[in-house]
Design a protein around this motif. Structure first.
Motif, mmCIF file in Angstrom:
data_model
loop_
_atom_site.group_PDB
_atom_site.id
_atom_site.type_symbol
_atom_site.label_atom_id
_atom_site.label_comp_id
_atom_site.label_asym_id
_atom_site.label_seq_id
_atom_site.Cartn_x
_atom_site.Cartn_y
_atom_site.Cartn_z
ATOM 1 N N ALA A 1 -6.067 -0.861 -1.022
ATOM 2 C CA ALA A 1 -6.730 0.164 -0.228
ATOM 3 C C ALA A 1 -5.850 1.390 -0.270
ATOM 4 C CB ALA A 1 -6.899 -0.307 1.210
ATOM 5 N N GLU A 32 -5.004 3.087 6.604
ATOM 6 C CA GLU A 32 -5.488 4.189 5.767
ATOM 7 C C GLU A 32 -6.116 5.279 6.631
ATOM 8 O OE1 GLU A 32 -4.339 4.168 2.989
ATOM 9 O OE2 GLU A 32 -3.911 2.028 2.721
ATOM 10 N N CYS A 87 -11.388 1.188 0.448
ATOM 11 C CA CYS A 87 -10.999 -0.171 0.801
ATOM 12 C C CYS A 87 -11.667 -1.125 -0.179
ATOM 13 C CB CYS A 87 -11.431 -0.509 2.223
ATOM 14 S SG CYS A 87 -10.695 0.588 3.443
ATOM 15 N N ASN A 88 -11.386 -2.403 -0.014
ATOM 16 C CA ASN A 88 -11.959 -3.390 -0.918
ATOM 17 C C ASN A 88 -12.554 -4.559 -0.148
ATOM 18 O OD1 ASN A 88 -11.906 -3.420 -4.009
ATOM 19 N ND2 ASN A 88 -10.119 -2.209 -3.463
ATOM 20 N N TYR A 144 0.831 -1.207 0.000
ATOM 21 C CA TYR A 144 0.000 0.000 0.000
ATOM 22 C C TYR A 144 0.859 1.248 0.000
ATOM 23 C CZ TYR A 144 -3.288 -3.529 1.199
ATOM 24 O OH TYR A 144 -4.027 -4.658 1.191
ATOM 25 N N GLU A 200 -7.628 -6.960 6.448
ATOM 26 C CA GLU A 200 -8.439 -5.810 6.026
ATOM 27 C C GLU A 200 -8.651 -4.836 7.189
ATOM 28 O OE1 GLU A 200 -10.927 -8.238 2.554
ATOM 29 O OE2 GLU A 200 -11.936 -7.748 4.448
ATOM 30 N N THR A 220 -5.515 -2.899 7.480
ATOM 31 C CA THR A 220 -5.425 -1.963 6.362
ATOM 32 C C THR A 220 -6.326 -0.754 6.589
ATOM 33 O OG1 THR A 220 -4.950 -3.803 4.901
ATOM 34 C CG2 THR A 220 -5.664 -1.777 3.864
ATOM 35 N N LEU A 221 -7.519 -1.005 7.121
ATOM 36 C CA LEU A 221 -8.421 0.113 7.419
ATOM 37 C C LEU A 221 -7.764 1.061 8.429
ATOM 38 C CD1 LEU A 221 -11.269 1.456 7.241
ATOM 39 C CD2 LEU A 221 -11.913 0.019 9.175
#
Ligand code: ZN
Length: 723
Positions: A462, A510, A486-487, A3, A503, A506-507
């Motif tokens: 993301a 970000e 996000c995905n 990322y 995820e 990752t959230l």
């Protein structure tokens, strides 16, 4: 960490082009008429994403460019070397591009279509060349230099000085201060570099595409996960579609390629050692022979980069790169690598011994080789703490995770996040819009959250990017707006959106970037939020937030099984923590090898004299790899990060930012993570330094004002289990 590469690359690109614009001409009535029919020509409020169509792009951007060119000419002729006479007009130039070019780039990522791409490609070259023209403007450069040398300089505050300094630095690096033959040579070098990096990247892509391993015997697929079988069968059928091939997951044939989703799982799961060897060797020698050979390009690139650096007055390309980074010197980077190396080496050796042992115990008689590492490491992981995303997802419904994230931010930073139910200008019905309020209840920022995957028109991964910067317009403050994309899996029927642990991390990552964009208190747009933050410091705010995912009370607080309401079982939490430090020494050493090689090639290496770049790499590996590269290894020929991406003499940034974020989190550990008043107090300090100051001061100063000292590698090593 992928990322990082994507994000930074992206917003850098957008930011560069956003440096153009001149708003003055747009306050007239003609612009108003245009805005009625073209949403890209409306420069207030939130961008009207819902109304933007591909056909708006070319007319709007063409018109903006024409205006900007005229306004730039005018500014160059009439500027006064003062804050008011130069910087404010430059700031105003940006505004229309923020409203027009920013949304176009954003839509390309979240609502892609062939029409949108075509429109974007039509105008992009003009945007890029205008951006370059602006960066290389001699009158503006001279104006900035006069401002810095004049009486007004003393009256400017730290943030204002940073604005001037960053613009001067960017102009110098673009060769503005050069004259005559040197200037000409500089432009030649830039043109050749641009062609070489494109060639390098194309060769890697073509070489990756050129290889395939076709398997027809189902026995060869024993041990493969179903997803790899599916992918490989689909890949074969796709390649032979014209001959009427249909994918057959169970009967084959299967096609293995060097694309990572195929290569990675194959190396981890194929029980056929000889096949692993074939695929590994193909991977490690990509773009190293025939018409796709990158070896010559590598030497030429390194030589041109050194020449460019010398023209600009630097001793090496590494020094030029570090001039725009947080790391104070090449030596500081080597010191960090050395410290991390000496802690990791022993662990990496143990990791290797463990795999050797496991291979032997399972009947492998051949000496342990590179193509065994992925396979046995995966087996070891299965033995120790196998868990799948599917086991974890039910405990992480999106709404619960968001509530946990927002309440953590409320505790730490004294902010409140409120969802606004109706946001008619968003680009998709799934997109949510939030306000962020301070302790006094005032709105200080807003963000869009685009949570779900849309393979048909949204890119993967993301990312966060700036929507609207914090800026003053006609005496009124416009608060910042950021995009968080996000995905995740969308809800299906009664099942809510359930997140994998990755995820969730990752959230948080970000959102960390988002916080730096939103909690800025800086009034100068060039250095507000993420703007102006040096490349190797920009992942501090994001990775800092990831640490909270391993803080048990925080994590448990945001888990609740979507059917039973149960929190995450302790055993699963322990597995998550074990996975974090699994083979950490090996993983660390690999990054250090790449970082050290990159730095050495851009600092101490002289192309064409003595050793080749490959020999340099192998010499370094003697010290920094427990399993030395093979004689035929040509990894450098596909090292796109440094030869075709933005990481030249910057690969170390990954580790640098990890050191910072771990060390920043350690401040909270030292304060006592369960000592609520202490955590709140420290959270406020973090907010008022790292998050609030953003790019308005040198990142080392910002860091010192939070931590009271310079960063140390200790916390990262401890978190990785390497002490
Ligand atoms: Zn990031």
């Amino acid at each position: 960490m992928l990322y990082y590469a994507r994000n930074t690359g992206r917003f850098e690109a957008i930011r560069d082009s956003a440096h153009l614009s001149n708003v003055s001409a747009y306050s007239d009535s003609m612009a108003q008429t245009a805005a009625d029919s073209n949403p890209l020509l409306r420069f207030e409020g939130l961008p009207a994403f819902h109304a933007i169509r591909p056909e708006h792009i070319v007319p709007a951007i063409t018109e903006l460019i024409a205006h900007l060119e005229r306004d730039l000419d005018l500014l160059e002729r009439t500027l006064e070397p003062t804050w008011k006479g130069l910087i404010l007009p430059l700031e105003r130039l940006e505004l229309p591009f923020e409203y027009a070019w920013g949304p176009v780039n954003h839509l390309l990522n979240v609502l892609n279509s062939p029409e949108l791409r075509e429109a974007h490609e039509t105008v992009q070259p003009d945007v890029v060349s205008l951006s370059l023209r602006m960066r290389q403007s001699v009158p503006i450069f001279e104006g900035l230099a006069t401002l810095k040398a004049g009486l007004e300089w003393k009256k400017l505050d730290d943030g204002q000085r940073r604005v001037v300094d960053l613009r001067l630095r960017s102009a110098r690096h673009a060769g503005v201060a050069l004259t005559g033959a040197a200037k000409e040579r500089f432009s030649e070098i830039e043109r050749e570099l641009s062609k070489l990096t494109t060639d390098f990247s194309n060769h890697v892509l073509d070489a990756t595409k050129a290889f395939e391993l076709i398997l027809t015997d189902p026995a060869d697929t024993e041990g493969w996960p179903p997803s790899l079988k599916q992918l490989a069968a689909a890949s074969y059928a796709g390649k032979h579609a014209e001959a009427g091939a249909r994918p057959d997951t169970e009967a084959g044939p299967w096609r293995i390629t060097l694309d990572f989703p195929s290569f990675g799982p194959f190396m981890q799961h194929s029980r056929r050692r000889e096949q692993r060897k074939t695929v590994y060797l193909a991977y490690m020698t990509r773009a190293s022979e025939g018409p796709l050979d990158n070896s010559g390009i590598i030497e030429r690139l390194l030589s041109l980069r050194q020449e460019k650096a010398r023209l600009l007055g630097f001793g090496s390309y590494a020094e030029l790169s570090l001039d725009a980074k947080m790391a104070p010197s090449v030596d500081a980077v080597f010191t960090m690598i050395e410290e991390l190396k000496s802690a990791s080496l022993r662990h990496a050796k143990n990791d290797l011994e463990e795999l050797r042992e496991l291979a032997r115990a399972n009947g492998q008689t051949e000496p342990f080789a590179h193509w065994d590492a992925g396979y046995w490491s995966e087996r070891l992981q299965e033995q120790r703490f196998q868990f799948t995303d599917e086991e974890l997802r039910p405990y992480f419904p999106l709404e619960r995770v968001l509530a946990g994230l927002f309440s953590l931010c409320e505790r730490l930073f004294g902010i409140r996040v409120e969802e606004i139910e109706e946001q008619p200008t968003a680009w998709h019905p799934d997109v949510r819009f939030y306000h962020v309020k301070n302790e006094a209840g005032a709105i200080i920022a807003s963000f869009y959250l685009d949570p779900y995957s849309r393979p048909e028109n949204k890119r993967g991964g993301a990312w966060m990017d700036n929507g609207l910067d914090r800026r003053w317009i006609d005496g009124a403050l416009r608060t910042p707006v950021v995009h968080l994309c996000c995905n995740g899996t969308p809800p299906v029927g009664e099942t809510p959106s359930l997140m994998s642990f990755r995820e969730v991390e990752t959230l948080f990552h970000e959102f960390g970037h988002g916080l730096q964009g939103m909690l800025t208190t800086v009034d100068y747009v060039d250095v507000a939020g993420i703007n102006g933050v040096e490349w190797d410091a920009v992942e501090l705010a994001s990775q800092f937030m990831e640490n909270w995912c391993y803080h048990k009370p925080t994590l448990m607080g945001m888990t609740a099984h979507y059917q039973t309401g149960e929190p995450l079982p302790d055993a699963l939490f322990d597995k998550l923590c074990a996975a974090r430090t699994f083979r950490a020494g090996t993983v660390m050493l690999r990054q250090l090898l790449f970082g050290f090689t990159d730095m050495t090639l851009h600092h101490r290496y002289h192309p064409g004299e003595g050793k080749s770049a490959f020999e340099v790499y192998k010499t370094i590996a003697k010290d920094l790899a427990v399993l030395p590269p093979l004689e035929e290894d040509r990894f450098l020929c596909s090292f796109s990060h440094i030869f075709a991406g933005g990481y030249a003499a910057g690969y170390y940034s990954y580790k640098w930012a990890e050191v910072l974020s771990a060390d920043a989190f350690a401040a909270f550990e030292e304060a006592g993570l369960s000592d609520e008043p202490a955590i709140r107090k420290l959270g406020r300090r973090y907010r008022d330094t790292v998050l609030a100051l953003g790019g308005s001061r040198h990142p080392m100063d910002v860091y010192r004002s939070f931590r009271g000292r310079e960063p140390s590698t200790k916390a990262l090593l401890r978190h990785a289990g390497l002490v």
